[in-house]
Design a protein around this motif. Structure first.
Motif, PDB file in Angstrom:
ATOM      1  N   HIS A 143       1.112   5.317   2.836  1.00 17.26           N
ATOM      2  CA  HIS A 143       0.351   5.029   1.588  1.00 17.26           C
ATOM      3  C   HIS A 143      -0.447   3.785   1.656  1.00 17.26           C
ATOM      4  O   HIS A 143      -0.588   2.932   0.780  1.00 17.26           O
ATOM      5  CB  HIS A 143       1.387   5.104   0.501  1.00 17.26           C
ATOM      6  CG  HIS A 143       2.352   6.151   0.451  1.00 17.26           C
ATOM      7  ND1 HIS A 143       1.823   7.620   0.635  1.00 17.26           N
ATOM      8  CD2 HIS A 143       3.785   6.161   0.583  1.00 17.26           C
ATOM      9  CE1 HIS A 143       2.989   8.309   0.557  1.00 17.26           C
ATOM     10  NE2 HIS A 143       4.094   7.646   0.748  1.00 17.26           N
ATOM     11  N   GLY A 155       5.056   9.610  -1.840  1.00 19.69           N
ATOM     12  CA  GLY A 155       3.969  10.526  -1.899  1.00 19.69           C
ATOM     13  C   GLY A 155       4.332  11.579  -0.891  1.00 19.69           C
ATOM     14  O   GLY A 155       5.248  11.774   0.202  1.00 19.69           O
ATOM     15  N   LEU A 204       0.199  10.405  -4.105  1.00 22.03           N
ATOM     16  CA  LEU A 204       1.110   9.789  -4.758  1.00 22.03           C
ATOM     17  C   LEU A 204       1.670  10.371  -5.747  1.00 22.03           C
ATOM     18  O   LEU A 204       1.155  10.832  -6.634  1.00 22.03           O
ATOM     19  CB  LEU A 204       0.392   8.242  -5.157  1.00 22.03           C
ATOM     20  CG  LEU A 204       1.610   7.070  -5.274  1.00 22.03           C
ATOM     21  CD1 LEU A 204       1.982   6.645  -3.589  1.00 22.03           C
ATOM     22  CD2 LEU A 204       0.930   5.962  -5.906  1.00 22.03           C
TER      23      LEU A 204
END
Length: 165
Positions: free
Chosen positions: A47, A17, A22
Motif C-alpha cells: 500500500h 487492502g 484500500l
C-alpha cells in the motif's frame, strides 16, 4: 489481502487492502478494529500510495485522497461513508446535518452516527469531521484526542482560506 503498519503523528496505523484498493485504515487501539487475522498477510511495503498520501496529509500538503477504496459494509453504511467523503477538508458538520444531507428523517440520526462510527477507512473517509449538535467532539472510534488532532491539522488551512476571500 495484505496489511501494512505505518507510523503517523497519531500513532501506528494499519492499512488493509486487496488488489489495488484500500479496504481498511485502523488506528492503534481504536474501537471496531477487526481481528488482525482477517487482514491477510503482513507486508509493510504494501500500500505505498496510501502511505505516501497519508504522509502528505499529515505534512499539510494533501487535502483530498485519490487512493482507490473498497469499504465493506451494508448498503446504508456505504451510503453514509460516501456522504462523509463529501465533507470538505477543514470543514465540519453535525450528525443531524449529515442525516439531513442524506435525505433521512431526523430520527435516523442514531443510525447515521452508528454507521459513521463503523467507518473502516478512517482519515481518508473523514468521519472525524462530524461533530455533536452543539459542536462538541463526540463519537470517534480513534478517540477524542486523535479527532481533535485531525481537526486542528485541517483547521489552519481552512482559516487561511477564509482570510483570502
Amino acid at each position: 489481502m495484505t496489511y501494512a503498519l505505518t507510523d503517523s503523528p497519531i500513532g501506528p496505523l494499519t492499512l488493509v487492502g486487496e488488489d489495488d484498493a484500500l479496504s481498511g485504515l485502523y488506528m492503534h487501539q481504536g474501537r471496531h478494529v477487526p481481528d488482525a487475522a482477517a487482514f491477510g498477510e503482513r507486508d509493510d511495503a504494501a500500500h505505498p500510495e496510501a502511505r505516501r498520501q497519508l504522509g502528505e496529509y499529515f505534512a499539510g500538503e494533501r487535502r483530498r485522497f485519490t487512493v482507490p477504496l473498497r469499504a465493506r459494509g451494508s448498503q446504508f453504511q456505504r451510503r453514509v461513508w460516501a456522504a462523509l467523503a463529501e465533507i470538505p477538508y477543514g470543514q465540519t458538520c453535525s450528525y443531524g446535518e449529515l442525516t439531513a444531507r442524506l435525505g433521512l428523517a431526523p430520527q435516523a440520526v442514531r443510525a447515521v452516527a452508528g454507521a459513521n462510527g463503523r467507518n473502516p477507512i478512517s482519515i481518508i473517509v473523514p468521519c472525524h469531521r462530524v461533530l455533536g449538535a452543539d459542536g462538541r467532539l463526540t463519537g470517534y472510534a480513534g478517540g477524542v484526542a486523535r479527532k481533535q488532532f485531525l481537526l486542528d491539522l485541517e483547521r489552519p488551512a481552512a482559516a487561511r482560506e477564509q482570510l483570502l476571500f
